[in-house]
Design a protein around this motif. Sequence first.
Motif, short mmCIF file in Angstrom:
data_model
loop_
_atom_site.label_atom_id
_atom_site.label_comp_id
_atom_site.label_asym_id
_atom_site.label_seq_id
_atom_site.Cartn_x
_atom_site.Cartn_y
_atom_site.Cartn_z
N PHE A 1 0.69 -1.48 -0.09
CA PHE A 1 -0.07 0.12 -0.07
C PHE A 1 1.04 1.39 0.20
CE2 PHE A 1 -3.20 -2.69 2.09
CZ PHE A 1 -3.83 -3.20 0.77
N LYS B 1 0.21 4.08 -2.31
CA LYS B 1 -0.96 3.98 -3.25
C LYS B 1 -2.16 5.02 -2.76
CE LYS B 1 0.00 -1.06 -4.41
NZ LYS B 1 -0.70 -2.44 -4.29
N THR C 1 -13.00 3.65 3.12
CA THR C 1 -12.83 3.66 4.43
C THR C 1 -13.47 3.69 5.50
OG1 THR C 1 -13.07 5.38 4.93
CG2 THR C 1 -10.97 5.36 3.43
N VAL D 1 -0.49 3.81 3.39
CA VAL D 1 -0.47 5.15 2.16
C VAL D 1 1.72 5.33 2.33
CG1 VAL D 1 -2.49 4.57 1.28
CG2 VAL D 1 -1.30 6.29 2.82
N ILE E 1 -6.67 5.03 -2.21
CA ILE E 1 -7.38 3.92 -1.38
C ILE E 1 -8.70 4.41 -2.43
CG2 ILE E 1 -8.77 3.22 0.44
CD1 ILE E 1 -6.32 3.40 1.60
N LEU F 1 -4.94 3.22 7.59
CA LEU F 1 -4.97 3.28 6.55
C LEU F 1 -3.16 4.59 5.79
CD1 LEU F 1 -8.69 3.16 5.23
CD2 LEU F 1 -6.65 2.11 4.46
N ASP G 1 -5.46 -8.58 2.14
CA ASP G 1 -5.52 -7.67 2.35
C ASP G 1 -6.11 -6.91 3.35
OD1 ASP G 1 -3.84 -6.40 -0.15
OD2 ASP G 1 -4.83 -6.14 -1.10
N ILE H 1 -6.78 9.62 -0.84
CA ILE H 1 -7.94 8.88 -0.24
C ILE H 1 -9.22 8.74 -0.22
CG2 ILE H 1 -8.40 7.12 1.42
CD1 ILE H 1 -6.01 7.56 2.68
N GLN I 1 -10.19 -2.87 -5.08
CA GLN I 1 -8.97 -3.11 -4.70
C GLN I 1 -8.41 -4.10 -3.20
OE1 GLN I 1 -8.79 1.02 -3.69
NE2 GLN I 1 -6.53 0.79 -3.12
N PHE I 2 -9.06 -3.96 -2.81
CA PHE I 2 -8.65 -5.37 -1.99
C PHE I 2 -9.18 -7.11 -1.90
CE2 PHE I 2 -10.04 -0.96 0.44
CZ PHE I 2 -8.99 -0.90 0.93
#
Length: 330
Positions: A25, A28, A159, A326, A30, A322, A40, A148, A35-36
């Motif tokens: 991550f 990256k 999230t 990232v 979000i 998160l 993950d 994000i 994507q997960f």
Amino acid sequence: MSTYLPPTRNHSPYLPFGDQRGAPFYGKDILSVKQFSKSDLDYIFGVAHEMSEMVSRVGTFDLLKGKILANLFYEPSTRTSSSFTSAMERLGGSVIPINEVRYSSVSKGESLADTVRTLECYADVIVLRHPEVGASAQAARYARKPIINAGDGVGEHPTQALLDLFTIVEELNQVDGLTVTLLGDLKYGRTVHSLARLLSLYNVRINYISPDILRMPAEIVAELDEKGIPQAAYNTLDEVLPETDVLYVTRVQKERFEDLNEYEQVRGAYVISAETLLAARERMIVMHPLPRVGEISMDVDEDPRAAYFRQMEYGLYVRMALLAMVLGKA
Ligand code: ASP
């Protein structure tokens, strides 16, 4: 005239923390729960769990010292915005808050692309809430720093879905085998769009309870169908409540209705009260992304099954995880 649109990519233009390149991550965006993978999620929840332990042990620590988050909100927010602020500050970083784009150059007509290009000159990561579906993905095409998605219109709220699932894991110790009932505005509610997709990685059964005009979008039902998830839609809760492990209640999203008469017809369609829960399992939880505007009456708050206030706190740990991830620190 050609418009330069670099492809969406993982952002790792600089390696400011030494060798963080192997960190999953790192750099990256979000943008969507799509994507997960399941592994993950295990990883994210592991980090979130550690964050919760660190917060209860020391409160604030310096993992992201010197890092800056730009919190860019084009729509109202209480929890998402303040939990990202709290997450960044508990990790020792700082925040540029743009909660009222009215007071920023957006009100002068600045484009999202230019606003994002500006903020990334000053910040290491941008959290974006925007009324248009796909706005975060669009911003990510222009940004070198991670974006994000904190809610893109009626699209997704990844999230929130992560923190919702983390809540389920922490509260019930399992996801496989559960029956999850999503109730309320399933058409416009972005949180249930993301959550349904995330749940489809597990062996769950999903019930949809809504008025006819607020049904879960067919596209999402089809996606879940393809993954073999048993799904059923109803207008009332009675039939499925006794078999429900997670009752996820949502607000009718007034701001998304073009015709307010339609809103008037469906507002107040469901109210969960202490009496409603008499028919529910003893080991189940009631969740809500909040704000609630009458869907859950206050007499439910004292019931140990009411998980919606605890859910907010889980959100802090997931957002800490998160941000650390990232930025290459987890
Ligand atoms: N806070 C959530 C969202 O931003 C839920 C809601 O507003 O009803 O989508």
